[in-house]
Design an enzyme around this catalytic site. Structure first.
Site, PDB file in Angstrom:
ATOM      1  N   ASP A  83       0.809  -1.230   0.000  1.00  0.00           N
ATOM      2  CA  ASP A  83       0.000   0.000   0.000  1.00  0.00           C
ATOM      3  C   ASP A  83       0.834   1.269   0.000  1.00  0.00           C
ATOM      4  O   ASP A  83       0.418   2.283   0.542  1.00  0.00           O
ATOM      5  CB  ASP A  83      -0.925  -0.011   1.234  1.00  0.00           C
ATOM      6  CG  ASP A  83      -1.974   1.085   1.179  1.00  0.00           C
ATOM      7  OD1 ASP A  83      -2.378   1.472   0.070  1.00  0.00           O
ATOM      8  OD2 ASP A  83      -2.380   1.571   2.255  1.00  0.00           O
ATOM      9  N   HIS A 115       3.773   4.586   5.977  1.00  0.00           N
ATOM     10  CA  HIS A 115       3.293   5.169   4.727  1.00  0.00           C
ATOM     11  C   HIS A 115       1.980   5.962   4.848  1.00  0.00           C
ATOM     12  O   HIS A 115       1.484   6.445   3.826  1.00  0.00           O
ATOM     13  CB  HIS A 115       3.146   4.084   3.662  1.00  0.00           C
ATOM     14  CG  HIS A 115       1.995   3.149   3.914  1.00  0.00           C
ATOM     15  ND1 HIS A 115       2.076   2.092   4.772  1.00  0.00           N
ATOM     16  CD2 HIS A 115       0.735   3.147   3.431  1.00  0.00           C
ATOM     17  CE1 HIS A 115       0.921   1.465   4.799  1.00  0.00           C
ATOM     18  NE2 HIS A 115       0.077   2.086   3.994  1.00  0.00           N
TER      19      HIS A 115
END
Length: 634
Positions: A63, A281
């Site tokens: 992701d 992230h």
């Protein structure tokens, strides 16, 4: 919960739990620096080895919002041969052409890469895929249908589980998996397998196949371009701490080698772990909720205080061993090459010159910054070393720089301003060349309306260019420095409820022009950029990334070109002709766009979701332009 950890270890020993992944966590791969990349891999693989006795071979990043061209080399050097993601299939304009391929980095190293193709065959949208697969007939069939390289390989990888937080499978999913494993007409055979087993078998199947494609360079995600800029304060902390920790390591090792101090290994490692944690992230990219940033910025501040103290201790020990006397200073250079740059000494005395160890005298200048007095001069220092200077007071030299409200000039450059303090001319005296395109203005701060159609903090959409305002409400102009080393003009601007204060610096020893910028931001849905329309023709621009650089087009010939209307770079970007060019540098920013000959640096993005006041408050940054003969290598 040590009890849960022991249960996990037991399952690992039984072979039913697979510890794999490679990094300390699922880190951002755009903004994260090179030294951090190395430690994400070092700390991550070391953790797996220590806790589970396993050696990672797969980098598992489903992701993350794009992947640097520096990664393949670092993966190979870390013993990792395989890479998995799915995010590139979220591209806004172009379908990525492969799902299984060799990914080659900027040094020629390559890793076998496979993209998860999981999607619901009944609700398939465009060509997207997900890391949140459902173990069901529609998702298993959708994963197979979405895979386009069946002539190369007939096995695909599908991850499944409940929810978007890494949740495990439900009992219903496992039951459906048992039924699918028996075979259902019209549906691919399903088999539970470890990711490493899948990749090793894939490697045997395709590595010698001449049809295995090779992708060279970065894996650019045509989405989530706002993550290069959102929550600028965290990106400031990240850059500053990456640099600070390297300095602490270097000078602490020098102090240890000189038998002046012990090396603070544990303190450095724990500080790195905090920096690595906040490179997750959805933290570093600026796409988390407000509470996350309150916590992360407190962690950053704590690390900065502790590591500055460690650096000061090492520098003081080295300095005191090198010299004594009240009128002497030691100038350190942490770079890997000799350096001639500005040195700044905090002092309450008035000095005029600095004298090096050979008796060469250099003029200096007293300046005041934030109410404190400093002596500045040009120092020359060896690679990863230091030089000793004696500070003296003699007759002041006038210097050759000229400054007024409408003009600044040194031996290298003459700059002219309009009434709004935009640069209408930057003339390179050494190369007899005008830098600003005719009729244009440089260092124009432009506010763009920024209302993405989805994912507010994550995205910038190409239509942001359609509506903008020049920030030209100048409230004050002040000449704050004139001297033999540096001249400066301070400009205060207002944009709606926000204040922008810039101090523009020019130097006696360099053609570089610095824009020291303070912003007190109080507005929403504005993308703020600094623009430099340069009179340079180049089809490609060069951008610094981790441990190297990449070239990207400055034109929009194809959909692959205009999809990169906003890109990530680290400390500099450059456009050059064969014999001349200009670099745009910065100390904490990452979002860039260069189209035709207009270089723009993104300063702020003020999203409201998921954090309603993401970029409200004070911001500090410095960016610079540096004209040069030849290209950036010269």
């Amino acid at each position: 919960r040590p009890d849960i950890m022991e249960r996990i270890k037991a399952k690992v020993s039984e072979g039913v739990w697979e510890p794999e992944g490679g990094m300390w966590l699922e880190a951002d791969c755009n903004v994260t620096g090179g030294e951090s990349f190395v430690r994400q891999l070092l700390f991550g693989t070391r953790f797996f080895k220590k806790e589970f006795g396993t050696k990672c071979r797969v980098l598992w990043l489903p992701d993350v919002f794009g992947y640097s061209a520096a990664l393949p080399q670092l993966l190979k050097k870390s013993g990792i041969d395989y890479f998995m993601t799915t995010k590139i299939f979220w591209n806004e304009y172009n379908r990525f052409p492969y799902e299984t391929f060799e990914w080659e980095g900027m040094d020629g190293s390559s890793v076998l890469t496979h993209f998860i193709t999981a999607t619901d065959m009944k609700a398939q949208k465009n060509y997207g895929s997900t890391y949140n697969g459902r173990l069901s007939t529609p998702h298993v069939k959708g994963s197979w249908d979405n895979y386009t390289q069946k002539e190369l390989n007939n096995d695909v990888l599908m991850s499944f589980g409940f929810g978007d937080g890494g949740g495990g499978p439900t009992r219903e999913m496992l039951e459906e998996g048992r039924r699918l494993a028996k075979g259902i007409p019209g549906t691919p055979k399903f088999e539970m397998k470890k990711s490493r087993d899948f990749f090793e078998q894939l490697d045997e199947r395709v590595s010698a196949n001449k049809r295995l494609p090779r992708w060279v360079g970065e894996l650019y995600l045509e989405l989530h371009r706002g993550t290069y800029t959102s929550v600028g304060k965290n990106k400031w902390y990240n850059r500053k701490l990456e640099m600070l920790l390297r300095d602490v390591e270097l000078f602490s090792m020098i102090a240890k080698t000189m038998n002046l101090a012990a090396y603070p290994q544990n303190d450095i490692n724990s500080s790195w772990e905090t920096v690595l944690l906040n490179q997750f992230h959805d933290i570093l990219p600026g796409s988390s909720v407000m509470e996350v940033y309150a916590e992360s910025q407190a962690q950053y501040a704590d690390v900065m205080v502790r590591m500055k103290k460690k650096l000061d201790e090492a520098l003081h020990r080295i300095a005191y061993s090198a010299t004594d006397g009240d009128d002497r200073c030691v100038v350190f250079n942490q770079l890997s090459h000799e350096r001639c740059d500005l040195a700044k000494v905090f002092t309450e005395k008035n000095y005029t010159h600095a004298v090096d160890s050979t008796g060469v005298k250099t003029p200096g200048q007293m300046v005041v910054e934030n109410g404190e007095s400093f002596f500045i001069f040009v120092a020359r220092t060896p690679s990863m070393g230091y030089s000793v200077y004696e500070l003296v007071s003699e007759t002041t030299e006038s210097g050759t720089m000229v400054v007024s409200n409408g003009m600044m000039e040194n031996d290298f450059t003459r700059v002219s301003f309009d009434d709004d303090m935009h640069m209408v001319s930057i003339f390179d005296k050494c190369n007899a060349r005008e830098l600003v395109k005719t009729g244009q203005k440089a260092n124009e701060i432009i506010a763009f309306e920024d209302k993405p159609y989805s994912w507010d903090a994550w995205d910038v959409n190409i239509y942001y260019n359609d509506k903008s305002w020049s920030v030209n409400d100048v409230e004050s102009i002040e000449i704050v420095e004139t001297g033999p080393v540096r001249s400066a003009i301070k400009v205060r601007r207002r944009f709606l409820d926000s204040i922008i204060i810039q101090t523009i610096y020019m130097y006696s020893f360099s053609p570089r022009i610095d824009f020291n910028t303070y912003i007190d931001w109080k507005n929403d849905h504005i993308l703020l950029k600094a623009a430099f329309p340069m009179d340079i023709h180049a089809e490609k621009a060069t951008y610094e990334i981790q441990y190297g650089n990449v070239e990207r087009p400055t034109h929009w010939n194809t959909s692959w070109d205009y999809a990169r209307f906003e890109v990530c770079a680290h400390k500099w970007a450059d456009i050059s002709e064969a014999d001349y060019g200009i670099s745009l540098m910065n100390d904490c920013k990452y979002g860039h766009d260069i189209k035709d000959s207009v270089m723009r640096l993104t300063l702020l993005k003020s999203a409201t979701v998921p954090s309603p006041m993401a970029d409200y408050g004070e911001h500090f940054m410095t960016y610079s332009i540096m004209p040069h003969p030849g290209d950036f290598r010269t």
